[in-house]
Design an enzyme around this catalytic site. Structure first.
Site, PDB file in Angstrom:
ATOM      1  N   LEU A  76       0.933  -1.270  -0.134  1.00 40.30           N
ATOM      2  CA  LEU A  76       0.036   0.027  -0.010  1.00 40.30           C
ATOM      3  C   LEU A  76       0.814   1.207  -0.023  1.00 40.30           C
ATOM      4  CD1 LEU A  76      -2.668   1.361   0.217  1.00 40.30           C
ATOM      5  CD2 LEU A  76      -2.582   1.100   2.755  1.00 40.30           C
ATOM      6  N   ILE A 124       4.524  -0.997   3.033  1.00 37.22           N
ATOM      7  CA  ILE A 124       4.401   0.140   2.854  1.00 37.22           C
ATOM      8  C   ILE A 124       5.322   0.524   1.640  1.00 37.22           C
ATOM      9  CG2 ILE A 124       4.270   2.671   3.636  1.00 37.22           C
ATOM     10  CD1 ILE A 124       2.276   0.932   4.935  1.00 37.22           C
ATOM     11  N   LYS A 125       4.593   1.310   0.664  1.00 33.89           N
ATOM     12  CA  LYS A 125       5.500   1.654  -0.642  1.00 33.89           C
ATOM     13  C   LYS A 125       5.950   3.123  -0.321  1.00 33.89           C
ATOM     14  CE  LYS A 125       4.229   0.494  -4.885  1.00 33.89           C
ATOM     15  NZ  LYS A 125       3.532   0.416  -6.131  1.00 33.89           N
ATOM     16  N   VAL A 126       7.182   3.236  -0.351  1.00 35.19           N
ATOM     17  CA  VAL A 126       8.020   4.628  -0.450  1.00 35.19           C
ATOM     18  C   VAL A 126       8.840   4.743  -1.662  1.00 35.19           C
ATOM     19  CG1 VAL A 126       9.486   5.920   1.205  1.00 35.19           C
ATOM     20  CG2 VAL A 126       7.822   4.437   2.197  1.00 35.19           C
TER      21      VAL A 126
END
Length: 950
Positions: free
Chosen positions: A109, A140-142
């Site tokens: 996400l 978590i997409k960064v």
């Protein structure tokens, strides 16, 4: 035949799906991918969710349920839907995660793409999403941007799984690999467990070839000469070569002592994930970016089309480690050929951030639209019909606002949206619109107290923003059963004060003295006057209990209220300017006193606040959209904002006039709002108009509605705003405050200062202080006296008018003065008389006559009230006004306690001060003095105006 996707798993490459939607999560299709194809993970992004939510009705029911249960700003509504999908996918992948002991089975996400260049914002959002999803197999997409890299390190340190996205260049990958290692080391050093921590580095593939191939094709088309063969050889090979070299770096990392120490502690390597693997060039194989990038400990996230294609005809071989020297040669040749891979990858990062932000805008726009549909009539409607000349400038302004993130910058209190001055310190009205600047329990207790005390009237004494908002509430809602009637007095005209005094019983009236600064002249002397009246009625020791103050902390009024024993002192927010203060104590204290349900009122207002929130893009953000239209129209010459309202909302125009005029009218720029001008035929209006029509659904005025429709049909631009009922009025306060701030950004001014209002105040203070010293006023000489009227002007104006008039008559002088208004100008009648219904009706009839005869826009203002409202625009805005000031002698004056000057003296000084400032600013102004008999004087003036137009 063996499933090719399962063979990928055997070769050490995990198959992930670059897609998610509720339908496949609920109909068994997603579980089938896990069971039959060996699917081990999912990636999502705003574009994927936009297609899922925006292009189907699958989310409509849960969205409606959420909105009805708790609601939220656009991003919150989206997150509610997205998190449910992410949790469902994570739960279905949990057996994979458990079986592989946390080495796979992840769902990704993304943090908001708007945070790609914001380290601290990324960290905060990642923490929040991690907690909200609450699944161990979440990533978590960064983004792997320069600001994103330290965020990755910190989040890994905190034990949050990270999918690093938007990687194109080897150098960027090396930086995020270092961030992963450093994060693991920091967590290990702090005693944290690193054995269940996972990360992937998402290398985008096909986008590189798309850029490089375009450059190659352009050179081949132009004639590449000796480079032709080499260009053709590297075409379609650069992205794959780039990925192979990145994988070599990954393998080298695993051999370092640094990594081995982490591996011994249970750490899993940060796998390379191949993203953007759908083939964009139809000349290439549809599985090109899968077949050529197969290797151990890697991931390939495929869109459904590519997944289906590889299942059907994909070939599996260990291709990632094959011909590495050939890959190096491809990259060297690309460099030698001047294809500038470094520049391409740098540009792709910028483009990628922009594309993700664009996709988020589209996603949030779709969510905002569905939220509005779910709310239905609870959310006030807005429809805009543009004239032909406004379509291009409004589109240009909208595109600019979206690209530059104006809604987000507004809510971030970013002063660069305006003039980079003190704007950030004047945005307290935004949290006020969320109900965060008042104590609802205290207001409700105050409401009950006022009711129980038996007051039959509440008389508010104030000016400008302190009075206009409460006046709208009083006129719109009327008197609530069992509660006192709210009256608003914002004049120093002795006749008007006396008229109000006859309406009340001081012994049974609660007085609200409202002044932000606490030192404004008019509220101060009104307070003095009525405090004395109350003392006479109830005794000196009891008068304070009949008074309430609303003022900013530390003001003179606060000190006075304490000294005089006021019943209550409600404090304002110093970060809210007066004209933006209606949803603070300045509006809601009088609302509560009058029996309005302030809790319900704010709840309704908050529906619009959320609609105008930071993540709703301009085209789906009612306040921003309206502000862009207002600002673009003003710059295009349509700077006369003509306000039309259902009779049940008629007084809202006075509040809007102050908000818009005082906010935008400065530096010779701005919008001139026109409220109360009688509705005319389309031909009566020039090309300087923008119309805004506020209508009540439960109030039928077919003639008014037909008139507005006629304006649209004639090609005039019209903004239609629809309220289901009066209770939704608070939504308009929010919409128009946001719109005005945005219009200020378009025009290029600070919408929160009022540099020219103080000029008149200074003049008035000087004149009243002079009277306080001498006890006399300076006599004035008229330039013409006739028909019971006296005309006054500065020498230059007197000369111009006399020469143009041709005859020494009032009508000739008026005709000459009105003729000074050219195309695009407006005519203003500024009257220092009692603002009673007969006077309002007369002046509105005169303005309509002036408009129809001259084709010019018209305004009517009553002094001194307009000085704290539209007066800023008249003096500081565009020099397009032609002003007729109307004054009179006082027949029955009223004394100001403890002062030599009277209310009549203050009114005269205010008018004179304003006249002097208008003259100093080069405005075209003429004063007509009526004498002591105001009714006879106004009748004579009406005849003269009629004659001047004949």
């Amino acid at each position: 035949m063996t499933n090719a996707l399962l063979k990928l798993s055997d070769a050490g490459q995990a198959v992930w799906l670059d897609f998610i939607e509720r339908k496949i999560l609920t109909n068994g299709a997603f579980k089938a991918l896990i069971d039959d194809d060996g699917l081990r993970g999912v990636t999502s992004n705003p574009s994927i969710f936009e297609k899922a939510i925006g292009d189907s009705s699958d989310y409509d029911a849960p969205l409606k349920a959420f909105v009805e249960a708790q609601d939220g700003e656009t991003a919150a509504v989206f997150e509610h839907l997205a998190i449910a999908d992410i949790q469902a996918a994570a739960d279905q992948l949990r057996p994979v995660y458990d079986r592989l002991e946390g080495r796979d089975g992840y769902v990704s996400l993304e943090v908001s793409p708007y945070l790609a260049m914001d380290t601290e914002g990324t960290i905060a959002e990642a923490r929040r999403l991690w907690a909200a999803v609450d699944r161990p197999n979440l990533m978590i997409k960064v983004p792997g941007t320069v600001p994103g890299t330290p965020a990755i390190r910190q989040l890994i340190t905190e034990g949050i799984n990270i999918n690093v996205t938007l990687l194109f260049a080897l150098e960027a990958y090396q930086a995020v690999a270092e961030a992963y290692l450093a994060g693991l080391e920091a967590r290990k050093a702090a005693g944290g467990d690193i054995s269940r921590l996972a990360s992937v580095a998402s290398f985008f593939v096909s986008r590189i070839d798309a850029q490089i191939d375009d450059a190659i094709d352009a050179r081949l088309k132009a004639g590449a000469g000796a480079d032709e063969a080499d260009l053709k050889r590297v075409r379609g090979q650069v992205a794959i070569a780039n990925a192979k070299i990145a994988y070599q770096h990954y393998l080298g990392l695993l051999e370092t002592p640094r990594w081995r120490a982490l591996a011994d502690a249970g750490a899993a390597p940060q796998r390379l994930l191949w993203a953007s693997t759908g083939t964009k060039n139809p000349d290439y194989s549809d599985v090109l970016y899968v077949e050529t990038l197969i290797g151990p400990d890697t991931v390939n996230t495929m869109p459904p089309k590519t997944l289906d294609a590889f299942r059907d005809h994909g070939q599996v071989r260990q291709s990632l480690t094959g011909d590495v020297e050939g890959a190096r040669d491809i990259l060297a040749s690309a460099e030698k050929l001047g294809l500038n891979l470094g520049d391409v990858t740098a540009r792709l990062v910028v483009d990628g951030v922009k594309q993700f932000a664009d996709a988020a805008d589209k996603l949030y726009g779709a969510v905002a639209g569905k939220r509005a549909a779910a709310l239905g009539a609870k959310l006030n409607g807005q429809g805009i019909t543009l004239s032909e000349d406004l379509r291009a400038p409004v589109k240009q302004a909208t595109d600019k606002a979206r690209a530059e993130g104006w809604p987000r910058r507004l809510w971030a209190h970013d002063a660069t949206l305006w003039t980079r001055k003190d704007e950030a310190g004047w945005l307290g009205w935004l949290p006020a619109a969320q109900g965060e600047r008042v104590d609802l329990k205290a207001l409700e207790a105050f409401q009950a107290e006022v009711k129980d005390a038996g007051f039959i009237h509440v008389l508010l004494l104030g000016m400008g923003g302190s009075s206009l908002g409460p006046e709208v509430l009083a006129e719109t809602f009327g008197t609530a059963p069992g509660h006192p009637k709210l009256l608003v007095l914002d004049s120093t005209d002795p006749a008007q004060i006396a008229r109000f005094q006859t309406q009340i019983d001081p012994a049974r009236t609660l007085f609200i003295v409202s002044s932000k600064s606490g030192s404004t002249l008019e509220p101060d002397i009104l307070h003095r006057y009525f405090f004395e009246r109350v003392e006479q009625a109830v005794g000196a020791g009891q008068a304070g209990s009949h008074f309430v103050a609303v003022t900013d902390p530390g003001s003179k009024l606060e000190a006075t209220g304490k000294a005089q024993g006021f019943r209550h002192i409600f404090l304002g927010d110093p970060e809210i300017g007066g004209r933006y203060s209606v949803l603070s104590n300045f509006g809601l204290v009088p609302a509560a006193a009058a029996g309005i349900d302030v809790r319900a009122f704010l709840a309704s207002a908050n529906l619009m606040t959320r609609a105008c929130g930071p993540n709703a893009p301009p085209s789906a953000n009612p306040g921003v959209e309206l502000g862009l239209v207002m600002g673009a129209a003003a710059l295009a010459g349509r700077d006369k904002l003509t306000l039309i309202a259902s009779h049940g909302l008629a007084d809202v125009g006075a509040w809007l006039e102050q908000l818009v005029a005082e906010s935008t009218g400065k530096n010779d720029k701005g919008i001139i709002p026109l409220a109360g001008e009688p509705l005319g035929a389309p031909a009566a209006y020039g090309s300087d108009r923008l119309f805004a029509y506020l209508s009540l659904s439960d109030y039928d005025d077919s003639a008014q509605a037909a008139g507005v429709t006629a304006l649209e049909s004639a090609g005039h631009p019209v903004v239609r705003i629809t309220l289901a009922d009066r209770g939704a009025l608070g939504q308009e306060f929010v919409r128009w405050e946001v719109a005005t701030a945005i219009a200020g950004a378009v025009i290029g001014i600070n919408p929160f200062d009022q540099p020219d209002v103080e000029a008149s105040k200074v003049k008035t203070r000087a004149l009243t202080q002079a009277y306080e010293t001498s006890g006399a006023t300076t006599p004035e000489k008229a330039i013409l006296e006739a028909e019971g009227l006296a005309l006054h002007a500065d020498p230059a104006t007197a000369k111009v008018i006399a020469e143009a008039a041709g005859a020494a008559t009032v009508e000739a002088y008026l005709a000459a003065h009105f003729a000074r208004a050219k195309s695009g100008d407006y005519l203003a009648l500024l009257a220092y008389v009692d603002r009673d219904h007969p006077h309002v009706s007369l002046l509105n009839r005169l303005r309509a006559r002036l408009r129809d005869a001259t084709g010019r826009a018209t305004v009517v203002g009553f002094g001194p009230r307009f000085l704290h409202s539209t007066g800023q625009a008249y003096k500081g805005g565009p020099n397009s006004g032609v002003f007729l000031q109307i004054t009179h002698d006082v027949d029955r004056d009223l004394a100001v306690p403890d002062r030599k000057y009277s209310f009549g003296v203050v009114e005269a000084a205010t008018a004179q001060g304003d006249l002097e400032v208008l003259v100093e600013r080069g405005r075209r102004v003429l004063r007509v003095h009526l004498g002591a008999d105001v009714e006879a004087g106004l009748a004579a003036l009406a005849r003269a105006i009629e004659a001047s137009l004949s």
